[in-house]
Design a protein around this motif. Sequence first.
Motif, PDB file in Angstrom:
ATOM      1  N   ASP A  74       0.747  -1.369   0.085  1.00  0.00           N
ATOM      2  CA  ASP A  74       0.092   0.204  -0.009  1.00  0.00           C
ATOM      3  C   ASP A  74       0.852   1.362  -0.024  1.00  0.00           C
ATOM      4  OD1 ASP A  74      -1.819   2.278   0.505  1.00  0.00           O
ATOM      5  OD2 ASP A  74      -3.152   0.972   1.793  1.00  0.00           O
ATOM      6  N   THR A  75       0.777   2.167  -1.045  1.00  0.00           N
ATOM      7  CA  THR A  75       1.452   3.195  -0.988  1.00  0.00           C
ATOM      8  C   THR A  75       0.630   4.617  -0.918  1.00  0.00           C
ATOM      9  OG1 THR A  75       1.188   3.447  -3.319  1.00  0.00           O
ATOM     10  CG2 THR A  75       3.106   2.375  -2.656  1.00  0.00           C
ATOM     11  N   SER A  76      -0.439   4.361  -0.296  1.00  0.00           N
ATOM     12  CA  SER A  76      -0.909   5.579   0.028  1.00  0.00           C
ATOM     13  C   SER A  76      -0.551   6.596   1.092  1.00  0.00           C
ATOM     14  CB  SER A  76      -2.397   5.068   0.373  1.00  0.00           C
ATOM     15  OG  SER A  76      -3.453   6.246   1.171  1.00  0.00           O
ATOM     16  N   CYS A  77      -0.510   7.739   0.722  1.00  0.00           N
ATOM     17  CA  CYS A  77      -0.010   8.669   1.777  1.00  0.00           C
ATOM     18  C   CYS A  77      -1.078   8.778   2.947  1.00  0.00           C
ATOM     19  CB  CYS A  77       0.068  10.057   1.202  1.00  0.00           C
ATOM     20  SG  CYS A  77       1.227  10.335  -0.113  1.00  0.00           S
ATOM     21  N   ALA A  78      -2.222   8.709   2.640  1.00  0.00           N
ATOM     22  CA  ALA A  78      -3.044   8.952   3.924  1.00  0.00           C
ATOM     23  C   ALA A  78      -2.969   7.568   4.818  1.00  0.00           C
ATOM     24  CB  ALA A  78      -4.668   8.711   3.327  1.00  0.00           C
ATOM     25  N   LYS A  86       0.948  13.475   8.674  1.00  0.00           N
ATOM     26  CA  LYS A  86       0.169  13.007   7.222  1.00  0.00           C
ATOM     27  C   LYS A  86      -0.263  14.408   6.658  1.00  0.00           C
ATOM     28  CE  LYS A  86      -4.159  11.604   7.626  1.00  0.00           C
ATOM     29  NZ  LYS A  86      -5.261  11.031   7.815  1.00  0.00           N
ATOM     30  N   GLU A  87      -0.946  15.339   7.635  1.00  0.00           N
ATOM     31  CA  GLU A  87      -1.482  16.607   7.225  1.00  0.00           C
ATOM     32  C   GLU A  87      -0.452  17.279   6.447  1.00  0.00           C
ATOM     33  OE1 GLU A  87      -3.348  18.363  10.472  1.00  0.00           O
ATOM     34  OE2 GLU A  87      -4.615  16.810  10.893  1.00  0.00           O
ATOM     35  N   THR A  88       0.714  17.408   7.044  1.00  0.00           N
ATOM     36  CA  THR A  88       1.775  18.047   6.379  1.00  0.00           C
ATOM     37  C   THR A  88       2.461  17.724   5.058  1.00  0.00           C
ATOM     38  OG1 THR A  88       2.698  18.736   8.677  1.00  0.00           O
ATOM     39  CG2 THR A  88       3.985  19.002   6.774  1.00  0.00           C
ATOM     40  N   ALA A  89       2.348  16.353   5.123  1.00  0.00           N
ATOM     41  CA  ALA A  89       2.967  15.609   3.731  1.00  0.00           C
ATOM     42  C   ALA A  89       1.680  16.088   2.641  1.00  0.00           C
ATOM     43  CB  ALA A  89       3.143  14.240   4.007  1.00  0.00           C
ATOM     44  N   GLU A  90       0.530  15.741   2.918  1.00  0.00           N
ATOM     45  CA  GLU A  90      -0.569  16.138   1.994  1.00  0.00           C
ATOM     46  C   GLU A  90      -0.660  17.566   1.423  1.00  0.00           C
ATOM     47  OE1 GLU A  90      -3.833  14.408   4.082  1.00  0.00           O
ATOM     48  OE2 GLU A  90      -3.756  12.334   3.100  1.00  0.00           O
ATOM     49  N   LYS A  91      -0.535  18.403   2.511  1.00  0.00           N
ATOM     50  CA  LYS A  91      -0.353  19.686   1.982  1.00  0.00           C
ATOM     51  C   LYS A  91       0.793  20.223   1.044  1.00  0.00           C
ATOM     52  CE  LYS A  91      -2.450  21.823   6.264  1.00  0.00           C
ATOM     53  NZ  LYS A  91      -2.238  22.454   7.577  1.00  0.00           N
ATOM     54  N   LEU A  92       1.823  19.541   1.163  1.00  0.00           N
ATOM     55  CA  LEU A  92       2.961  19.599   0.364  1.00  0.00           C
ATOM     56  C   LEU A  92       2.793  18.898  -1.011  1.00  0.00           C
ATOM     57  CD1 LEU A  92       5.693  19.709   2.939  1.00  0.00           C
ATOM     58  CD2 LEU A  92       4.871  21.429   2.024  1.00  0.00           C
ATOM     59  N   GLY A  93       1.800  18.156  -1.237  1.00  0.00           N
ATOM     60  CA  GLY A  93       1.549  17.469  -2.504  1.00  0.00           C
ATOM     61  C   GLY A  93       1.998  15.993  -2.374  1.00  0.00           C
ATOM     62  N   CYS A  94       2.096  15.311  -1.355  1.00  0.00           N
ATOM     63  CA  CYS A  94       2.611  13.969  -1.220  1.00  0.00           C
ATOM     64  C   CYS A  94       2.069  13.001  -2.599  1.00  0.00           C
ATOM     65  CB  CYS A  94       2.130  13.192   0.168  1.00  0.00           C
ATOM     66  SG  CYS A  94       2.688  11.654   0.302  1.00  0.00           S
ATOM     67  N   VAL A 117       7.322  10.371  -0.986  1.00  0.00           N
ATOM     68  CA  VAL A 117       7.750  10.987  -2.422  1.00  0.00           C
ATOM     69  C   VAL A 117       6.826  12.239  -2.476  1.00  0.00           C
ATOM     70  CG1 VAL A 117       7.336  10.439  -4.662  1.00  0.00           C
ATOM     71  CG2 VAL A 117       7.697   8.687  -3.081  1.00  0.00           C
ATOM     72  N   LEU A 118       7.600  13.390  -2.923  1.00  0.00           N
ATOM     73  CA  LEU A 118       6.928  14.709  -2.816  1.00  0.00           C
ATOM     74  C   LEU A 118       7.430  15.093  -4.086  1.00  0.00           C
ATOM     75  CD1 LEU A 118       8.278  15.634   0.673  1.00  0.00           C
ATOM     76  CD2 LEU A 118       5.761  15.417  -0.008  1.00  0.00           C
ATOM     77  N   PRO A 119       6.619  16.478  -4.584  1.00  0.00           N
ATOM     78  CA  PRO A 119       6.937  17.155  -5.856  1.00  0.00           C
ATOM     79  C   PRO A 119       8.301  17.813  -6.024  1.00  0.00           C
ATOM     80  CG  PRO A 119       4.689  17.691  -4.795  1.00  0.00           C
ATOM     81  CD  PRO A 119       5.380  16.966  -3.763  1.00  0.00           C
ATOM     82  N   GLY A 124      10.346  18.934  -0.196  1.00  0.00           N
ATOM     83  CA  GLY A 124      11.259  18.168   0.561  1.00  0.00           C
ATOM     84  C   GLY A 124      11.822  18.617   1.594  1.00  0.00           C
ATOM     85  N   GLN A 125      12.461  20.080   1.436  1.00  0.00           N
ATOM     86  CA  GLN A 125      13.249  20.908   2.425  1.00  0.00           C
ATOM     87  C   GLN A 125      11.920  21.173   3.509  1.00  0.00           C
ATOM     88  OE1 GLN A 125      14.884  24.452   0.929  1.00  0.00           O
ATOM     89  NE2 GLN A 125      15.212  25.256   2.882  1.00  0.00           N
ATOM     90  N   GLU A 126      10.832  21.618   3.048  1.00  0.00           N
ATOM     91  CA  GLU A 126       9.796  21.763   4.075  1.00  0.00           C
ATOM     92  C   GLU A 126       9.460  20.784   4.768  1.00  0.00           C
ATOM     93  OE1 GLU A 126       6.405  24.318   2.700  1.00  0.00           O
ATOM     94  OE2 GLU A 126       7.692  24.623   0.779  1.00  0.00           O
ATOM     95  N   MET A 127       9.218  19.606   4.032  1.00  0.00           N
ATOM     96  CA  MET A 127       9.116  18.442   5.096  1.00  0.00           C
ATOM     97  C   MET A 127      10.189  18.032   5.959  1.00  0.00           C
ATOM     98  SD  MET A 127       6.411  16.209   5.131  1.00  0.00           S
ATOM     99  CE  MET A 127       6.181  14.772   6.380  1.00  0.00           C
TER     100      MET A 127
END
Length: 230
Positions: A74-78, A86-94, A117-119, A124-127
């Motif tokens: 399972d590779t789901s971000c959620a 999770k909230e931070t990664a999703e805001k950054l476009g996970c 995995v991010l855009p 990446g730096q923000e995460m």
Amino acid sequence: MFGVLGMLGGGALASHAYSNSRQSIPNSAYGSTLWRNETIEKLFPATVGDTPNYTYEVSDKKVAQWSRMGISQDTSCAKGLSGETKETAEKLGCKAVLRATYVDLTGEMVATVAIVVLPKGTAGQEMGEYLDKQEHADVPDAAVVPFTVPGTLAAKWRENRRNGMGGDALGGDLPYAIAVTTGAVDGRTSGNLPGEFGDYGANDEDRKPWMDAANALSEIFYTNLGNLER
């Protein structure tokens, strides 16, 4: 004399060409796609460990400190991350979260490692900045959802058994963050000492070994991903 110089020059050129052929030149275009193009065995080696002075690969059995129990399909971000992480990664476009569970060679500590995995860009730096703040928070976010592996030492690995977290990020041409959560194979919890026993930083001290282990694992996978870029 000219003939000798010519021969020497030719030898120098040949030597230079051979030297160049031995160089590993990173391919910036490949960095953002390696998570889909590299084999899962390379992303999550069977064993991993620290590489003193980069003498060994993290997967070399000579430095093995952790053994892989299993890899999540399972590779789901959620489903791979929890809470504020999770909230931070999703805001950054996970885009995806790849997870694998490891047990240390003593058989006492279990960990789930997540490659987030991010855009491309600053995500990446923000995460990475977020994960660093969590490592120093009074009550750090647990970060990663444990991946349970039936029939192994990680068979009872659950969210309520998480004791520590750590993380790192690569950034630039490698838009990935590494997040790790750690716990005890036997389910012992830390950082919840009652009353005065938990005062004056005692909870932090009790949690420190788990936090240190999670941070060390994140650095190992930071190195591994960097080595995979080409």
